[in-house]
Design a protein around this motif. Structure first.
Motif, PDB file in Angstrom:
ATOM      1  N   ASN A 391      34.591  38.269  24.218  1.00  0.00           N
ATOM      2  CA  ASN A 391      33.809  38.794  25.349  1.00  0.00           C
ATOM      3  C   ASN A 391      34.267  38.217  26.692  1.00  0.00           C
ATOM      4  O   ASN A 391      33.455  37.868  27.555  1.00  0.00           O
ATOM      5  CB  ASN A 391      32.317  38.511  25.156  1.00  0.00           C
ATOM      6  N   GLY A 392      35.570  38.089  26.871  1.00  0.00           N
ATOM      7  CA  GLY A 392      36.106  37.621  28.135  1.00  0.00           C
ATOM      8  C   GLY A 392      36.065  36.125  28.336  1.00  0.00           C
ATOM      9  O   GLY A 392      36.434  35.615  29.403  1.00  0.00           O
ATOM     10  N   ALA A 393      35.621  35.375  27.328  1.00  0.00           N
ATOM     11  CA  ALA A 393      35.564  33.915  27.404  1.00  0.00           C
ATOM     12  C   ALA A 393      36.351  33.329  26.235  1.00  0.00           C
ATOM     13  O   ALA A 393      36.813  34.050  25.327  1.00  0.00           O
ATOM     14  CB  ALA A 393      34.119  33.440  27.384  1.00  0.00           C
ATOM     15  N   ASN A 394      36.512  32.004  26.241  1.00  0.00           N
ATOM     16  CA  ASN A 394      37.270  31.305  25.208  1.00  0.00           C
ATOM     17  C   ASN A 394      36.363  30.287  24.528  1.00  0.00           C
ATOM     18  O   ASN A 394      35.769  29.423  25.194  1.00  0.00           O
ATOM     19  CB  ASN A 394      38.487  30.610  25.819  1.00  0.00           C
ATOM     20  N   TYR A 395      36.250  30.370  23.196  1.00  0.00           N
ATOM     21  CA  TYR A 395      35.305  29.574  22.412  1.00  0.00           C
ATOM     22  C   TYR A 395      36.052  28.557  21.558  1.00  0.00           C
ATOM     23  O   TYR A 395      37.092  28.867  20.959  1.00  0.00           O
ATOM     24  CB  TYR A 395      34.468  30.465  21.503  1.00  0.00           C
ATOM     25  N   LEU A 405      32.071  24.880  22.427  1.00  0.00           N
ATOM     26  CA  LEU A 405      32.409  24.671  23.831  1.00  0.00           C
ATOM     27  C   LEU A 405      33.068  25.943  24.335  1.00  0.00           C
ATOM     28  O   LEU A 405      33.910  26.535  23.649  1.00  0.00           O
ATOM     29  CB  LEU A 405      33.356  23.479  23.996  1.00  0.00           C
ATOM     30  N   ILE A 406      32.684  26.370  25.530  1.00  0.00           N
ATOM     31  CA  ILE A 406      33.136  27.655  26.060  1.00  0.00           C
ATOM     32  C   ILE A 406      33.683  27.464  27.464  1.00  0.00           C
ATOM     33  O   ILE A 406      33.130  26.683  28.256  1.00  0.00           O
ATOM     34  CB  ILE A 406      31.964  28.666  26.126  1.00  0.00           C
ATOM     35  N   TYR A 407      34.772  28.158  27.762  1.00  0.00           N
ATOM     36  CA  TYR A 407      35.193  28.222  29.165  1.00  0.00           C
ATOM     37  C   TYR A 407      35.604  29.658  29.484  1.00  0.00           C
ATOM     38  O   TYR A 407      36.044  30.413  28.619  1.00  0.00           O
ATOM     39  CB  TYR A 407      36.331  27.233  29.455  1.00  0.00           C
ATOM     40  N   LYS A 408      35.420  30.008  30.740  1.00  0.00           N
ATOM     41  CA  LYS A 408      35.725  31.367  31.182  1.00  0.00           C
ATOM     42  C   LYS A 408      36.439  31.298  32.525  1.00  0.00           C
ATOM     43  O   LYS A 408      35.951  30.660  33.462  1.00  0.00           O
ATOM     44  CB  LYS A 408      34.438  32.189  31.312  1.00  0.00           C
ATOM     45  N   SER A 409      37.594  31.936  32.607  1.00  0.00           N
ATOM     46  CA  SER A 409      38.372  31.947  33.842  1.00  0.00           C
ATOM     47  C   SER A 409      37.946  33.116  34.717  1.00  0.00           C
ATOM     48  O   SER A 409      37.806  34.244  34.244  1.00  0.00           O
ATOM     49  CB  SER A 409      39.871  32.060  33.533  1.00  0.00           C
ATOM     50  N   LEU A 410      37.739  32.824  35.987  1.00  0.00           N
ATOM     51  CA  LEU A 410      37.408  33.837  36.974  1.00  0.00           C
ATOM     52  C   LEU A 410      38.544  33.957  37.974  1.00  0.00           C
ATOM     53  O   LEU A 410      39.596  33.330  37.810  1.00  0.00           O
ATOM     54  CB  LEU A 410      36.096  33.483  37.681  1.00  0.00           C
ATOM     55  N   ILE A 415      36.698  28.356  37.254  1.00  0.00           N
ATOM     56  CA  ILE A 415      36.456  28.256  35.818  1.00  0.00           C
ATOM     57  C   ILE A 415      35.018  27.829  35.562  1.00  0.00           C
ATOM     58  O   ILE A 415      34.481  26.964  36.257  1.00  0.00           O
ATOM     59  CB  ILE A 415      37.436  27.261  35.168  1.00  0.00           C
ATOM     60  N   ILE A 416      34.420  28.429  34.549  1.00  0.00           N
ATOM     61  CA  ILE A 416      33.084  28.064  34.079  1.00  0.00           C
ATOM     62  C   ILE A 416      33.234  27.365  32.733  1.00  0.00           C
ATOM     63  O   ILE A 416      33.953  27.839  31.850  1.00  0.00           O
ATOM     64  CB  ILE A 416      32.194  29.307  33.928  1.00  0.00           C
ATOM     65  N   ILE A 417      32.569  26.238  32.583  1.00  0.00           N
ATOM     66  CA  ILE A 417      32.564  25.490  31.323  1.00  0.00           C
ATOM     67  C   ILE A 417      31.114  25.300  30.898  1.00  0.00           C
ATOM     68  O   ILE A 417      30.267  24.895  31.701  1.00  0.00           O
ATOM     69  CB  ILE A 417      33.238  24.113  31.473  1.00  0.00           C
ATOM     70  N   LEU A 423      23.448  30.282  29.153  1.00  0.00           N
ATOM     71  CA  LEU A 423      23.786  29.825  30.498  1.00  0.00           C
ATOM     72  C   LEU A 423      25.004  30.566  31.039  1.00  0.00           C
ATOM     73  O   LEU A 423      25.104  30.828  32.242  1.00  0.00           O
ATOM     74  CB  LEU A 423      24.040  28.319  30.494  1.00  0.00           C
ATOM     75  N   LEU A 424      25.921  30.900  30.151  1.00  0.00           N
ATOM     76  CA  LEU A 424      27.129  31.604  30.581  1.00  0.00           C
ATOM     77  C   LEU A 424      26.785  32.971  31.159  1.00  0.00           C
ATOM     78  O   LEU A 424      27.442  33.443  32.091  1.00  0.00           O
ATOM     79  CB  LEU A 424      28.071  31.757  29.385  1.00  0.00           C
ATOM     80  N   SER A 425      25.744  33.607  30.646  1.00  0.00           N
ATOM     81  CA  SER A 425      25.406  34.976  31.057  1.00  0.00           C
ATOM     82  C   SER A 425      24.525  35.019  32.304  1.00  0.00           C
ATOM     83  O   SER A 425      24.264  36.093  32.844  1.00  0.00           O
ATOM     84  CB  SER A 425      24.693  35.703  29.913  1.00  0.00           C
ATOM     85  N   GLN A 426      24.055  33.868  32.784  1.00  0.00           N
ATOM     86  CA  GLN A 426      23.193  33.867  33.963  1.00  0.00           C
ATOM     87  C   GLN A 426      24.004  34.096  35.237  1.00  0.00           C
ATOM     88  O   GLN A 426      25.197  33.821  35.296  1.00  0.00           O
ATOM     89  CB  GLN A 426      22.429  32.540  34.070  1.00  0.00           C
ATOM     90  N   ASN A 427      23.309  34.581  36.269  1.00  0.00           N
ATOM     91  CA  ASN A 427      23.927  34.727  37.588  1.00  0.00           C
ATOM     92  C   ASN A 427      23.658  33.466  38.403  1.00  0.00           C
ATOM     93  O   ASN A 427      22.520  33.214  38.804  1.00  0.00           O
ATOM     94  CB  ASN A 427      23.359  35.965  38.303  1.00  0.00           C
ATOM     95  N   TRP A 428      24.696  32.709  38.624  1.00  0.00           N
ATOM     96  CA  TRP A 428      24.545  31.429  39.318  1.00  0.00           C
ATOM     97  C   TRP A 428      25.021  31.554  40.766  1.00  0.00           C
ATOM     98  O   TRP A 428      25.982  32.256  41.048  1.00  0.00           O
ATOM     99  CB  TRP A 428      25.362  30.343  38.618  1.00  0.00           C
ATOM    100  N   PRO A 429      24.358  30.850  41.696  1.00  0.00           N
ATOM    101  CA  PRO A 429      24.817  30.872  43.097  1.00  0.00           C
ATOM    102  C   PRO A 429      26.097  30.077  43.254  1.00  0.00           C
ATOM    103  O   PRO A 429      26.461  29.275  42.389  1.00  0.00           O
ATOM    104  CB  PRO A 429      23.657  30.203  43.852  1.00  0.00           C
ATOM    105  N   GLN A 430      26.790  30.280  44.348  1.00  0.00           N
ATOM    106  CA  GLN A 430      28.000  29.529  44.658  1.00  0.00           C
ATOM    107  C   GLN A 430      27.829  28.854  46.030  1.00  0.00           C
ATOM    108  O   GLN A 430      28.445  29.245  47.013  1.00  0.00           O
ATOM    109  CB  GLN A 430      29.209  30.476  44.677  1.00  0.00           C
ATOM    110  N   PRO A 431      26.972  27.852  46.099  1.00  0.00           N
ATOM    111  CA  PRO A 431      26.726  27.186  47.390  1.00  0.00           C
ATOM    112  C   PRO A 431      27.937  26.370  47.826  1.00  0.00           C
ATOM    113  O   PRO A 431      28.712  25.874  46.997  1.00  0.00           O
ATOM    114  CB  PRO A 431      25.523  26.290  47.094  1.00  0.00           C
ATOM    115  N   ASP A 432      28.091  26.217  49.124  1.00  0.00           N
ATOM    116  CA  ASP A 432      29.222  25.470  49.677  1.00  0.00           C
ATOM    117  C   ASP A 432      28.728  24.235  50.432  1.00  0.00           C
ATOM    118  O   ASP A 432      29.152  23.957  51.535  1.00  0.00           O
ATOM    119  CB  ASP A 432      30.060  26.367  50.591  1.00  0.00           C
TER     120      ASP A 432
END
Length: 468
Positions: A391-395, A405-410, A415-417, A423-432
């Motif tokens: 599903n587009g991620a690596n397990y 353990l999962i990581y997903k390249s954007l 990268i999301i780990i 948690l992987l499927s949630q929409n997370w903010p990207q604050p700076d």
């Protein structure tokens, strides 16, 4: 002058009324301000001995009703064997005073609420209260078997009997002259601690982290804590000197609420961790050596720095950690986590995750010693681990398929780990910007943690350092 002003012919009756209203309004405002400030005034600091290395004044105006603050007062009174705070009829003020303990004399309640023999470098604590009903408070203290002394008709100090004479009225004592000018007059808690106080508590790492972050140029610590609607705001000085103004971690509050027992957002992870490790080394070199030589220290020092490390280029980091129902005693398993790293390298991420899994599930092999004895040796082997694309991620699954353990390249090497598909499927903010919050459940039950755990969470945001 004002009378002559009103006698001038060109001043109308209406003008006189307006002028008198303004003068009257200013007078009323100043009167109310005076009453308000008197409601916060510290009348106990005059009795602090010159050799004091710690002083905390707690002011509870009747107009404020913060349950955690009342709990804090009750906890501190309980440390002295006073389990019924209401029976003391405290009239707003209570203060804790720390003195260098005299060798061989008993220390009356330590911060852990225990009585024991003092040793060199220890602190002897005294409690000063202001009471509405001195006679009733006297009965309570006598019944509890505590040594006390009346400093005034409604002010009582509770301390070891051999230290009671140290508490005398001295309007020019060193603590007052050192810290009073830096105390914010409307604070609910004002706190002063000298470097000697922290040397005497060198084994409390959390306390010393606070000192290392907030101490001033004089080497001491002065904090003001102000009760607000939902907690305590921590100030390093007046209102303009909130903790959020510190250059090392200028923080803001995300627009979206980020859930988790621990939430960290930073624009420079390497800098934040470097500062933390330097602080740890300054506080306790032995603990730093243990950490640096330990498993997590090796991970950080191996995979974080350098041109190919996770922090090769400054990027945004968002970390959310939440305790789950597992009890494996493995940090990576017992906490669900989501980590978003900007500009990271997939190959390095895969290596780190394989190392984590290999150390948790080592390979076994039989070897024979020189005397023919057969032994089984367990060694981590990252070569036996492979990721499965899904599903587009690596397990990366554990041998029993109970953990992953999962990581997903954007895009742009983001990268999301995580270890949680939810948690992987949630929409997370990207604050700076920088932001930190953690639940008090993560704190220890002793030392300063036992008092901070009266609050639900601690955080650094645009309000500064805040306890809720």
């Amino acid at each position: 002058m004002l009378v002559n002003y009103f006698k001038l012919k060109n001043i109308s009756k209406r003008g006189r009324v307006i002028a008198l209203s303004v003068v009257g309004g200013v007078f009323v405002f100043l009167s109310l301000l005076s009453i308000w400030q008197r409601n916060f005034v510290d009348s106990l600091i005059n009795y602090v001995p010159d050799e004091a290395v710690f002083y905390a004044h707690l002011s509870r105006p009747k107009i404020n009703n913060l349950p955690q603050f009342d709990g804090l007062l009750a906890k501190m009174a309980a440390d002295y064997g006073l389990t019924d705070l209401a029976a003391l009829n405290i009239n707003r003020e209570m203060a804790i005073v720390g003195l260098p303990a005299q060798a061989g004399l008993p220390i009356l309640p330590t911060q852990a609420g225990q009585v024991g023999l003092s040793q060199e470098g220890r602190i002897s604590y005294g409690l000063i209260i202001k009471t509405d009903r001195p006679s009733k408070a006297k009965k309570v203290l006598t019944s509890a078997g505590l040594a006390y002394k009346f400093l005034a008709y409604n002010k009582i100090v509770i301390a070891d009997k051999d230290r009671l004479d140290d508490y005398q009225k001295n309007r020019g004592n060193l603590v007052k002259s050192t810290a009073r000018k830096r105390f914010y007059p409307l604070s609910s808690i004002t706190l002063y601690a000298s470097p000697e106080f922290f040397r005497s508590n060198s084994d409390d790492l959390f306390l010393n982290f606070i000192f290392g972050l907030l101490k001033n140029d004089s080497g001491d610590l002065v904090l003001n804590l102000k009760v607000q609607r939902d907690g305590l705001k921590v100030l390093t000085g007046g209102l303009s000197s909130a903790v959020s103004s510190l250059d090392r971690f200028p923080a803001k509050t995300p627009k979206e609420k980020i859930d988790g027992d621990l939430v960290l957002v930073t624009t420079d992870l390497q800098s934040a961790l470097d500062s933390w490790q330097v602080n740890l080394k300054n506080i306790s070199a032995s603990d730093y050596d243990i950490f640096a030589g330990g498993k997590w220290g090796i991970y950080l020092n191996t995979y974080l720095p350098g041109e190919t490390g996770l922090s090769a280029q400054a990027g945004r980091i968002l970390l959310s950690v939440k305790k789950n129902q597992n009890n494996s005693n493995w940090l990576v398993s017992d906490y669900d986590f989501y980590l978003s790293i900007e500009k990271a390298y997939p190959a390095k991420v895969e290596e780190i995750l394989k190392v984590l899994m290999a150390n948790r599930y080592p390979s076994s092999q039989n070897i024979y010693l020189s005397d023919g004895t057969k032994v089984t040796e367990f060694l981590p082997d990252i070569k036996r681990w492979n990721f499965l694309a899904k599903n587009g991620a690596n397990y990366l699954y554990s041998p029993d398929n109970q953990f992953k353990l999962i990581y997903k390249s954007l895009a742009n090497n983001n990268i999301i780990i995580t270890n949680s598909e939810e948690l992987l499927s949630q929409n997370w903010p990207q604050p700076d910007f920088n932001y930190l919050r953690f639940n008090s459940d993560l704190l220890s039950d002793d030392g300063i943690g036992q008092y901070l755990k009266l609050f639900d969470e601690l955080g650094v945001n645009n309000k500064g350092l805040f306890l809720k």
